[in-house]
Design a protein around this motif. Structure first.
Motif, PDB file in Angstrom:
ATOM      1  N   ARG A 203      37.273  57.239  32.614  1.00  0.00           N
ATOM      2  CA  ARG A 203      38.572  56.584  32.738  1.00  0.00           C
ATOM      3  C   ARG A 203      38.366  55.072  32.838  1.00  0.00           C
ATOM      4  O   ARG A 203      37.307  54.616  33.301  1.00  0.00           O
ATOM      5  N   PRO A 204      39.367  54.279  32.445  1.00  0.00           N
ATOM      6  CA  PRO A 204      39.245  52.825  32.600  1.00  0.00           C
ATOM      7  C   PRO A 204      39.100  52.436  34.069  1.00  0.00           C
ATOM      8  O   PRO A 204      39.670  53.077  34.958  1.00  0.00           O
ATOM      9  N   VAL A 205      38.324  51.411  34.310  1.00  0.00           N
ATOM     10  CA  VAL A 205      38.169  50.847  35.647  1.00  0.00           C
ATOM     11  C   VAL A 205      38.735  49.428  35.605  1.00  0.00           C
ATOM     12  O   VAL A 205      38.262  48.597  34.838  1.00  0.00           O
ATOM     13  N   LEU A 206      39.739  49.160  36.423  1.00  0.00           N
ATOM     14  CA  LEU A 206      40.458  47.895  36.376  1.00  0.00           C
ATOM     15  C   LEU A 206      40.257  47.146  37.687  1.00  0.00           C
ATOM     16  O   LEU A 206      40.584  47.657  38.767  1.00  0.00           O
ATOM     17  N   GLU A 207      39.728  45.946  37.602  1.00  0.00           N
ATOM     18  CA  GLU A 207      39.488  45.088  38.768  1.00  0.00           C
ATOM     19  C   GLU A 207      40.191  43.758  38.514  1.00  0.00           C
ATOM     20  O   GLU A 207      39.584  42.798  38.022  1.00  0.00           O
ATOM     21  N   PRO A 208      41.496  43.663  38.821  1.00  0.00           N
ATOM     22  CA  PRO A 208      42.276  42.482  38.442  1.00  0.00           C
ATOM     23  C   PRO A 208      42.035  41.240  39.275  1.00  0.00           C
ATOM     24  O   PRO A 208      42.387  40.139  38.849  1.00  0.00           O
ATOM     25  N   ASP A 209      41.464  41.387  40.479  1.00  0.00           N
ATOM     26  CA  ASP A 209      41.261  40.217  41.345  1.00  0.00           C
ATOM     27  C   ASP A 209      39.926  40.350  42.059  1.00  0.00           C
ATOM     28  O   ASP A 209      39.860  40.781  43.218  1.00  0.00           O
ATOM     29  N   LEU A 210      38.870  39.964  41.388  1.00  0.00           N
ATOM     30  CA  LEU A 210      37.517  40.162  41.904  1.00  0.00           C
ATOM     31  C   LEU A 210      37.241  39.301  43.123  1.00  0.00           C
ATOM     32  O   LEU A 210      36.463  39.679  43.998  1.00  0.00           O
ATOM     33  N   ARG A 211      37.860  38.133  43.204  1.00  0.00           N
ATOM     34  CA  ARG A 211      37.609  37.224  44.324  1.00  0.00           C
ATOM     35  C   ARG A 211      38.535  37.492  45.500  1.00  0.00           C
ATOM     36  O   ARG A 211      38.110  37.501  46.647  1.00  0.00           O
ATOM     37  N   GLY A 212      39.818  37.706  45.205  1.00  0.00           N
ATOM     38  CA  GLY A 212      40.780  37.856  46.288  1.00  0.00           C
ATOM     39  C   GLY A 212      40.843  39.237  46.890  1.00  0.00           C
ATOM     40  O   GLY A 212      41.061  39.392  48.096  1.00  0.00           O
TER      41      GLY A 212
END
Length: 239
Positions: A82-91
């Motif tokens: 499945r897709p892995v979504l990490e939209p805010d790696l820093r915050g």
């Protein structure tokens, strides 16, 4: 000017063509989505673990970091299919891979997305997309990226099967090839009389301890600059 749907349809048509180049496999993602770069990698025993194509140096580094650590979005995407979504790696980074997340954020990455390359029940690898700032992909963009990744996986598998059928392929080795790591693992195996898995762990541990990549450490081993058997001799002399 073509709409997003028209550009996506054209990209899908081109990816169904006869053996597109590495660049043609990767550029549709950069053209269609608001990202900075992408990397396409094979993962696992089927085709080996290496980067097939990266649009830029940072995308290649992200792949190499995941390979070295054995964790990251591409591994999770392939494991879960499945897709892995990490939209805010820093915050708001996920706690699944803190070491990788910290290193990627320090390298100027704000968002990461990984899409598995699947061909039926075969798990080929993953396509990683990165952005320099926090970014959310829409549902449509996520669905389109997943569809593109499926086609890229088919092309990667087709090319691998064609190469396997040729005894002496004229195609040059990929600049991202991990063959050097395999070669160095064999040398460390001989140096220390340990298993292949342990030899790889020795290289991985040395790379982590010295803040270098496994490729750099492997190059030193193959070039004779680094010999782990000398460390073992030093321990024996100290006893």
């Amino acid at each position: 000017m073509a709409t997003q749907d028209e550009r996506f349809t054209r990209a899908m048509r081109e990816l169904r063509g006869d053996l597109p180049s590495d660049r043609q496999l990767g550029l549709p993602f950069v053209d269609l989505f608001p990202i900075a770069g992408t990397a396409i990698s094979t993962i696992g025993d089927l085709l080996g673990t290496e980067t097939v194509y990266a649009t830029d140096a940072q995308a290649a580094r992200l792949d190499e970091l995941q390979f070295d650590l054995g964790i990251g979005p591409c591994w999770d995407a392939l494991r879960t299919a499945r897709p892995v979504l990490e939209p805010d790696l820093r915050g708001d980074p996920r706690n699944t891979w803190p070491v990788f997340s910290e290193a990627a954020a320090a390298d100027g990455v704000g968002a990461l997305f990984a899409f598995p390359m699947l061909v039926g029940s075969l798990r080929i690898g993953a396509v990683d997309l990165y952005a320099r700032h926090a970014l959310e992909l829409t549902r449509v963009q996520t669905r389109q990226a997943a569809s593109l990744a499926d086609l890229v996986g088919r092309q990667v598998l087709r090319r691998a099967l064609i190469r396997a059928a040729v005894e002496d392929p004229e195609e040059p080795e990929s600049p991202f090839s991990r063959r050097l790591v395999h070669q160095a693992s064999g040398m460390v195996l001989a140096q220390l009389d340990i298993s292949a898995d342990d030899a790889r762990l020795v290289i991985q541990g040395h790379a982590f301890a010295t803040g270098r990549s496994m490729m750099d450490v492997s190059r030193d081993v193959v070039d004779g600059v680094l010999d782990f058997s000398l460390d073992e001799q030093g321990k024996d002399d100290a006893r």
